[in-house]
Design an enzyme around this catalytic site. Structure first.
Site, PDB file in Angstrom:
ATOM      1  N   PHE A 124     -25.644 -12.549 -16.753  1.00 55.86           N
ATOM      2  CA  PHE A 124     -26.077 -11.614 -17.781  1.00 55.86           C
ATOM      3  C   PHE A 124     -26.816 -10.459 -17.118  1.00 55.86           C
ATOM      4  O   PHE A 124     -27.286 -10.581 -15.989  1.00 55.86           O
ATOM      5  CB  PHE A 124     -27.019 -12.322 -18.756  1.00 55.86           C
ATOM      6  CG  PHE A 124     -26.554 -12.290 -20.193  1.00 55.86           C
ATOM      7  CD1 PHE A 124     -25.318 -12.801 -20.543  1.00 55.86           C
ATOM      8  CD2 PHE A 124     -27.359 -11.781 -21.191  1.00 55.86           C
ATOM      9  CE1 PHE A 124     -24.899 -12.796 -21.864  1.00 55.86           C
ATOM     10  CE2 PHE A 124     -26.953 -11.774 -22.521  1.00 55.86           C
ATOM     11  CZ  PHE A 124     -25.722 -12.277 -22.861  1.00 55.86           C
ATOM     12  N   GLN A 237     -35.428  -2.062 -28.622  1.00 52.88           N
ATOM     13  CA  GLN A 237     -34.222  -2.191 -27.802  1.00 52.88           C
ATOM     14  C   GLN A 237     -32.972  -1.815 -28.583  1.00 52.88           C
ATOM     15  O   GLN A 237     -32.714  -2.373 -29.652  1.00 52.88           O
ATOM     16  CB  GLN A 237     -34.077  -3.628 -27.300  1.00 52.88           C
ATOM     17  CG  GLN A 237     -32.828  -3.819 -26.454  1.00 52.88           C
ATOM     18  CD  GLN A 237     -32.832  -5.139 -25.710  1.00 52.88           C
ATOM     19  OE1 GLN A 237     -32.533  -6.184 -26.267  1.00 52.88           O
ATOM     20  NE2 GLN A 237     -33.206  -5.104 -24.443  1.00 52.88           N
ATOM     21  N   HIS A 239     -29.244  -2.301 -28.217  1.00 53.50           N
ATOM     22  CA  HIS A 239     -28.253  -3.049 -27.442  1.00 53.50           C
ATOM     23  C   HIS A 239     -27.092  -2.117 -27.169  1.00 53.50           C
ATOM     24  O   HIS A 239     -26.640  -1.414 -28.066  1.00 53.50           O
ATOM     25  CB  HIS A 239     -27.793  -4.270 -28.257  1.00 53.50           C
ATOM     26  CG  HIS A 239     -27.029  -5.272 -27.457  1.00 53.50           C
ATOM     27  ND1 HIS A 239     -25.776  -5.027 -26.959  1.00 53.50           N
ATOM     28  CD2 HIS A 239     -27.348  -6.529 -27.064  1.00 53.50           C
ATOM     29  CE1 HIS A 239     -25.356  -6.099 -26.299  1.00 53.50           C
ATOM     30  NE2 HIS A 239     -26.292  -7.028 -26.345  1.00 53.50           N
ATOM     31  N   LEU A 253     -23.222  -6.962 -33.468  1.00 54.73           N
ATOM     32  CA  LEU A 253     -23.342  -7.179 -32.026  1.00 54.73           C
ATOM     33  C   LEU A 253     -22.034  -7.598 -31.349  1.00 54.73           C
ATOM     34  O   LEU A 253     -21.286  -8.418 -31.867  1.00 54.73           O
ATOM     35  CB  LEU A 253     -24.392  -8.272 -31.793  1.00 54.73           C
ATOM     36  CG  LEU A 253     -24.770  -8.503 -30.329  1.00 54.73           C
ATOM     37  CD1 LEU A 253     -25.461  -7.278 -29.763  1.00 54.73           C
ATOM     38  CD2 LEU A 253     -25.668  -9.718 -30.215  1.00 54.73           C
ATOM     39  N   GLU A 256     -23.305  -9.445 -24.784  1.00 55.77           N
ATOM     40  CA  GLU A 256     -23.358  -9.043 -23.380  1.00 55.77           C
ATOM     41  C   GLU A 256     -22.522  -9.982 -22.506  1.00 55.77           C
ATOM     42  O   GLU A 256     -22.157  -9.640 -21.386  1.00 55.77           O
ATOM     43  CB  GLU A 256     -24.836  -9.079 -22.938  1.00 55.77           C
ATOM     44  CG  GLU A 256     -25.123  -8.429 -21.619  1.00 55.77           C
ATOM     45  CD  GLU A 256     -26.633  -8.223 -21.420  1.00 55.77           C
ATOM     46  OE1 GLU A 256     -27.352  -7.989 -22.404  1.00 55.77           O
ATOM     47  OE2 GLU A 256     -27.078  -8.294 -20.260  1.00 55.77           O
ATOM     48  N   ARG A 312     -30.384  -3.637 -20.377  1.00 58.91           N
ATOM     49  CA  ARG A 312     -29.785  -3.038 -21.569  1.00 58.91           C
ATOM     50  C   ARG A 312     -30.176  -1.588 -21.809  1.00 58.91           C
ATOM     51  O   ARG A 312     -29.370  -0.788 -22.280  1.00 58.91           O
ATOM     52  CB  ARG A 312     -30.162  -3.871 -22.791  1.00 58.91           C
ATOM     53  CG  ARG A 312     -29.445  -5.197 -22.806  1.00 58.91           C
ATOM     54  CD  ARG A 312     -29.915  -6.073 -23.937  1.00 58.91           C
ATOM     55  NE  ARG A 312     -29.109  -7.285 -23.987  1.00 58.91           N
ATOM     56  CZ  ARG A 312     -29.377  -8.314 -24.791  1.00 58.91           C
ATOM     57  NH1 ARG A 312     -30.432  -8.272 -25.593  1.00 58.91           N
ATOM     58  NH2 ARG A 312     -28.601  -9.376 -24.797  1.00 58.91           N
ATOM     59  N   HIS A 378     -31.450  -3.495 -31.904  1.00 61.93           N
ATOM     60  CA  HIS A 378     -31.226  -4.920 -31.718  1.00 61.93           C
ATOM     61  C   HIS A 378     -32.504  -5.745 -31.705  1.00 61.93           C
ATOM     62  O   HIS A 378     -32.521  -6.882 -32.159  1.00 61.93           O
ATOM     63  CB  HIS A 378     -30.483  -5.094 -30.394  1.00 61.93           C
ATOM     64  CG  HIS A 378     -30.062  -6.496 -30.092  1.00 61.93           C
ATOM     65  ND1 HIS A 378     -29.267  -7.229 -30.949  1.00 61.93           N
ATOM     66  CD2 HIS A 378     -30.316  -7.308 -29.034  1.00 61.93           C
ATOM     67  CE1 HIS A 378     -29.046  -8.428 -30.430  1.00 61.93           C
ATOM     68  NE2 HIS A 378     -29.686  -8.510 -29.281  1.00 61.93           N
ATOM     69  N   ARG A 413     -36.332  -5.975 -22.954  1.00 64.91           N
ATOM     70  CA  ARG A 413     -36.051  -7.398 -22.826  1.00 64.91           C
ATOM     71  C   ARG A 413     -34.699  -7.608 -22.153  1.00 64.91           C
ATOM     72  O   ARG A 413     -33.721  -6.935 -22.491  1.00 64.91           O
ATOM     73  CB  ARG A 413     -36.021  -8.056 -24.205  1.00 64.91           C
ATOM     74  CG  ARG A 413     -35.617  -9.505 -24.181  1.00 64.91           C
ATOM     75  CD  ARG A 413     -35.715 -10.153 -25.538  1.00 64.91           C
ATOM     76  NE  ARG A 413     -34.712  -9.704 -26.489  1.00 64.91           N
ATOM     77  CZ  ARG A 413     -33.444 -10.115 -26.514  1.00 64.91           C
ATOM     78  NH1 ARG A 413     -33.005 -10.981 -25.622  1.00 64.91           N
ATOM     79  NH2 ARG A 413     -32.604  -9.652 -27.425  1.00 64.91           N
TER      80      ARG A 413
END
Lengths: 600, 262
Positions: A124, A237, A239, A253, A256, A312, A378, A413
């Site tokens: 990730f 955030q 995304h 979403l 990722e 991100r 997100h 994050r």
């Protein structure tokens, strides 16, 4: 209707508000510590936003790469957050996450396996090693179902479709909570010496978001009203990969994991544009050719990470810039391509939900053609300022865990660090809330006057004769936050946003709702809007104050990251009706942890 | 690209109600839930609809669309003929609360009767070892999003309120199957599946499998294997002989779990 003696009352040791991953884990922990626990949630049990988490739970178990350990995870987390994380939270998180994952397995979770039969871990963004324990691309569902079944087996009292609108205090500490049953509209009062907020985030204040309707910042607003501080609220955030087409699914979403499993981003010219956006901060650890990036998936020792797996904030900004430069797709996104990278069978096995989602909602077969994606709101890094070890806020008896708590993720994050955050800090908050309740001799009590005031406030939209519709106010709020306090910000726009928020707040005073109290979504929204407006104001004020760009906060008028801001936290506190922002020093980490950042 | 959609939405409460006609402007690519939200925002602010994620992952927005149990967030308007009236009614198997919202508490009560997962001990290194092919069977069942459409369509309880006492329904047969086939679980669930969950009442018409939005093969992969195991237990001569010879606690097999209600 507002007569306190006619209102349903309950006495508990610990009331947990919210039943996503953090709330469920907190309730289980408090129960295990011997407390009588109430778990209160706005939706049915098991429907919380955690079900939408896809990729996995970050935990340095070292099942795939034995080189991995908590120190590497800690370092990745701090660097991903641009060093603004509370070091102690990041440390506890990295140290305790593996045991929290093993515990889930002991409670029935069925993770994907390595060939050795251990829990498999996937790559990730921002994580040096493959580290995310996962179940296909529906890890959040597995996590919530496992915790839900555990909570049911333990016999924890659950209050479903019950919304908390107010916290009570006896002057020194929290003494309970007030809410309404969505189903009947009747009120309910909880008396308890400890309350754990686990209400998630704020995304529903934005137009394009991956968040569900519940994400109206309830816990953030409850904490503010109770006198607690919110930290880091400017960091929201986006995304990088949400769906962009068709309009009705915009923002949903796209995990990722697509990139973790080899998917690449291309612009309309077919270029893997992420190679053009590698920041200095991550240059040493990021591949600069497609060949090296592609080799990395199988040989992490001799190659560096593909730039598609930068944190991100970096990827979201890059996509935004490509679209702005006119190299976007027909629907205003970029292409995310996994079809040309793996056989159809592999994609269907690793990413079944994504396959299903695109097939059903967009008529796109992701095993045969690229997806169109773009940034979507997100997650909020900011939240209630808490003690890292106990999860307690400045208000005695008030705890927060999960997305509603702040500090853990700094300015950005990393993917996978949310599910582990829920487990690690949900458990800690639940345990400490239970211990504190046990230490308290006298029972908490709530005054009739406080109950009457809370009830009158909740019923206000029914007695209003104004002409404002809560749905229009929400729509306009989402437009304001999206266009003026979004992914790229300027002082002028945020000042405009604050003016508009003031207007919106005036409009809420004129809101009226039709119908009666039984399951009335218009009424529910009218109450949620107060929270959304308050939290939006915190975001805008903190974002205006921070004159630099860092993580999830990008200023067009201050594009550089500024070292002096690197040691400053912004705290929001409610003073009467207005939000005050103040600067406080970021807690400084001990030398032995600091030394980890000198290593290569 | 937009057009006006004609809808009929059931509105009312436990005392009764009716189909109310609406005409609502809709756009290309939208789903039934979008149309319901637009009715809420512009025509009837108090229209009760249960929903959360609007992405087919939480299973909250179940209803019956033109008589078929569906998730309203995953039913695209393009699946209807232009000009066709779309009728949305609440799930019929559960009591009405208001409009499209039903009282699904039956399912949560049944969930309380499912025995807790009872794993074997971890290995000395603190891990469990399982092979991917061994977890995949259970993973299929754990894809369930608890939309309760399988419960809604199941004719054992759909028009037979009286059967709800003795019948757990397809969603919970999945749970029994999942526990039975879990590589680590040590309990024997066959007696409970038969006596408490009433799996014998299911006559495998596969209606549940047809409506499952997750595509779980409820009948073939969960219900039939559990039924077979139940039958094995009842008619296995070794088990029968064992029961004659040993006391129950000496039986050389795993035990039926105890429950909070026992």
């Amino acid at each position: 209707m507002t007569d306190p003696s006619s209102i349903e009352r309950h006495t508990f040791d610990v009331v947990v508000v919210g039943a996503g991953g953090a709330g469920l884990r907190a309730a289980i922990a408090a129960h295990d510590a011997g407390a009588k626990v109430a778990l209160v949630c706005k939706s049915l049990l098991g429907k919380a936003h955690t079900v939408m988490a896809e990729g996995g739970i970050a935990a340095a178990m070292g099942n795939v790469w034995s080189e991995d350990n908590w120190k590497v995870h800690f370092r990745d987390t701090m660097r991903g957050g641009k060093m603004l994380n509370h070091w102690r939270m990041a440390q506890l998180h990295a140290q305790e996450a593996p045991e929290r994952v093993h515990e889930l397995e002991e409670w029935g979770a069925l993770f994907d396996r390595t060939p050795d039969g251990l829990i498999s871990q996937r790559d990730f963004g921002g994580h040096r090693y493959a580290r995310l324990a996962h179940v296909g691309d529906r890890t959040g569902l597995e996590l919530i179902r496992t915790l839900q079944q555990r909570a049911v087996a333990l016999g924890i009292s659950v209050f479903m479709e019950c919304t908390i609108t107010k916290l009570f205090s006896d002057g020194e500490r929290v003494s309970g909570a007030f809410g309404y049953w969505r189903e009947s509209g009747r009120f309910i009062v909880f008396e308890a010496p400890s309350v754990v907020l686990a209400t998630g985030g704020i995304g529903k204040s934005y137009k394009v978001t991956s968040n569900s309707w519940e994400y109206t910042g309830d816990g953030h607003a409850l904490a503010l009203a109770a006198g607690a501080d919110l930290v880091n609220m400017e960091f929201v955030q986006f995304h990088p990969t949400g769906m962009v087409w068709p309009p009705s699914v915009k923002g949903i979403l796209v995990t990722e994991s697509v990139r973790g499993d080899g998917g690449v981003l291309r612009n309309s010219e077919g270029r893997r544009f992420m190679f053009d956006y590698i920041p200095e901060f991550f240059k040493a650890e990021t591949a600069d050719t497609e060949e090296e990036a592609d080799r990395w998936y199988n040989d992490k020792t001799n190659n560096r990470r593909p730039p598609e797996l930068l944190p991100r904030d970096e990827v979201a900004r890059a996509i935004n810039a490509e679209v702005k430069a006119g190299r976007g797709t027909p629907h205003g996104g970029v292409y995310l391509d996994i079809a040309s990278r793996h056989p159809a069978e592999y994609i269907k096995r690793r990413l079944p939900s994504m396959y299903h989602q695109f097939k059903e909602l967009a008529d796109v077969d992701i095993t045969a053609e690229p997806m169109e994606v773009g940034p979507t709101c997100h997650y909020v890094m900011g939240g209630v300022a808490v003690d890292p070890d106990t999860g307690e806020s400045d208000v005695p008896g008030l705890y927060a865990a999960g997305e509603v708590a702040g500090g853990m993720h700094g300015s950005n994050r990393l993917g996978g660090n949310s599910l582990s955050d829920l487990l690690v800090f949900g458990r800690r908050a639940g345990l400490n809330a239970a211990y504190a309740a046990a230490r308290k001799r006298e029972r908490a009590s709530v005054s009739d006057d406080d109950v009457r005031a809370a009830a009158e406030h909740a019923l206000a939209p029914f007695s209003s004769t104004g002409d404002e519709n809560p749905y229009s106010v929400q729509h306009d709020l989402q437009e304001v936050m999206h266009s003026l306090v979004g992914i790229i910000r300027t002082a002028e726009e945020m000042q405009q946003a604050l003016d508009k928020l003031t207007e919106l707040r005036k409009r809420t005073a004129r809101m009226s709702v039709e119908g009666h109290r039984q399951y009335n979504p218009g009424w529910h929204l009218a109450l949620d809007l107060h929270n959304m407006l308050l939290v939006s104001e915190c975001i805008a004020r903190a974002a205006l104050e921070r004159t630099e760009s860092r993580g999830g906060h990008t200023r067009d008028d201050y594009p550089a990251t500024d070292d002096t801001w690197g040691t400053i936290n912004l705290l929001c506190r409610l003073d009467g009706d207005s939000v005050n922002v103040r600067q406080v020093p970021l807690p400084s980490m001990p030398d032995e942890l600091r030394a980890l950042f000198d290593e290569k | 690209m937009g057009y006006d959609l004609n809808m009929k939405v059931w509105r009312g409460d436990a005392t009764g109600g009716e189909l109310v006609p609406y005409t609502v402007p809709v756009e290309e690519g939208e789903v039934v839930l979008d149309a319901l939200h637009r009715i809420q925002a512009t025509q009837s602010g108090d229209l009760a609809v249960r929903w959360n994620c609007k992405a087919g992952k939480c299973g909250s927005c179940s209803a019956e669309i033109n008589g078929k149990p569906r998730l309203t967030c995953m039913t695209r308007l393009s699946t209807f003929e232009r000009g066709e009236t779309v009728t949305v009614t609440p799930m019929r198997t559960f009591p009405i609360i208001r409009d499209l919202v039903t009282d699904v508490s039956y399912n949560f009560k049944v969930a309380e009767t499912i025995p807790a997962f009872a794993p074997e001990k971890r290995r000395d290194d603190g891990t469990y070892r399982m092979q991917q092919e061994d977890v995949e069977r259970g993973q299929e069942f754990r894809k369930c999003i608890e939309c309760f459409l399988c419960q809604d369509v199941c004719h054992v309880i759909r028009d037979h309120e009286e059967n709800k006492q003795a019948f757990s329904g397809p969603r919970f047969f999945l749970r029994y199957a999942e526990l039975e086939m879990h590589p680590l679980d040590t309990n024997d669930h066959r007696k409970l599946a038969q006596e408490r969950a009433g799996i014998g009442l299911c006559n495998i018409t596969k209606c549940c499998t047809e409506v499952c939005p997750e595509g779980i093969k409820i009948t073939d992969n969960a219900i039939i294997p559990v039924k077979e195991r139940v039958v094995d237990r009842s008619f296995d001569p070794v088990t029968w002989l064992g029961r004659k010879i040993f006391r129950r606690d000496q039986l050389p097999e795993s035990q039926t779990p105890t429950l909070p209600q026992d």
